[in-house]
Design an enzyme around this catalytic site. Structure first.
Site, short mmCIF file in Angstrom:
data_model
loop_
_atom_site.label_atom_id
_atom_site.label_comp_id
_atom_site.label_asym_id
_atom_site.label_seq_id
_atom_site.Cartn_x
_atom_site.Cartn_y
_atom_site.Cartn_z
N VAL A 152 0.83 -1.20 0.00
CA VAL A 152 0.00 0.00 0.00
C VAL A 152 0.87 1.26 0.00
O VAL A 152 0.55 2.24 -0.68
CB VAL A 152 -0.98 0.00 1.19
CG1 VAL A 152 -1.83 1.26 1.21
CG2 VAL A 152 -1.88 -1.23 1.13
N CYS A 153 1.99 1.22 0.71
CA CYS A 153 2.87 2.39 0.76
C CYS A 153 3.48 2.67 -0.62
O CYS A 153 3.57 3.82 -1.05
CB CYS A 153 3.98 2.18 1.78
SG CYS A 153 3.35 2.04 3.47
N THR A 154 3.86 1.61 -1.32
CA THR A 154 4.38 1.78 -2.67
C THR A 154 3.29 2.34 -3.58
O THR A 154 3.54 3.29 -4.35
CB THR A 154 4.92 0.44 -3.22
OG1 THR A 154 5.98 0.01 -2.36
CG2 THR A 154 5.44 0.59 -4.63
#
Length: 159
Positions: free
Chosen positions: A47-49
């Protein structure tokens, strides 16, 4: 946690920008306001990517509004430079390796089941040239990304 209308906590941390430089919020606001601080739990995670790549995809819109985007996480500046490189990110990433900024913004969370403590909740703050928070969004669910249209509208209002 700073709310809309509050003074943004000032901080100095390493800036991963292909090299490693120093970043002080109050100094950067003089030339780069409004500033978008997009906190994320950890580089190289799904999700961060996706979130950082979405900010990259929308970077032209933020640039058109004369805003500056920074990602912020607990990762080391060296790991953040590799994350930038692997994902083609053109904006700087701030390393809050010592968790001082996460503490000042009161957005710390744990993944106790994984043995990971003291990472940033997924959060976005827009700070104007008067060091005022003009937008604040914090998620208690690390799987939820910000509403990018809402962030862009907040930047437009702050410009």
């Amino acid at each position: 946690m700073p709310e809309t209308g509050d003074a943004a906590p000032d901080f100095t941390v390493p800036l991963a920008n292909g090299d490693v430089d120093s970043f002080t919020l109050s100094e950067r606001l003089e030339d780069e306001a409004p500033v978008v601080l997009a906190f994320f739990p950890g580089a190289f995670t799904g999700v961060c990517t996706d979130e950082m790549c979405t900010f990259q995809d929308r970077l032209a819109a933020f640039n058109d509004l004369d805003a500056t985007v920074y990602g912020v996480s607990r990762d080391s500046p060296f790991a953040l430079n590799e994350f930038r490189n692997q994902n083609g990110l053109e904006f700087g990433l701030l390393s809050d390796y010592n968790k001082d900024v996460i503490a000042d913004y009161d957005i710390e969370m744990d993944f106790a089941d994984l043995g990971v403590y003291g990472v940033a909740k997924r959060s976005v703050f827009v700070v104007n040239g008067d060091v005022e928070v003009t937008y604040a969004w914090v998620s208690d669910d690390p799987g939820v990304e910000p509403d990018y249209d809402e962030v862009e509208a907040a930047v437009e209002d702050a410009a």
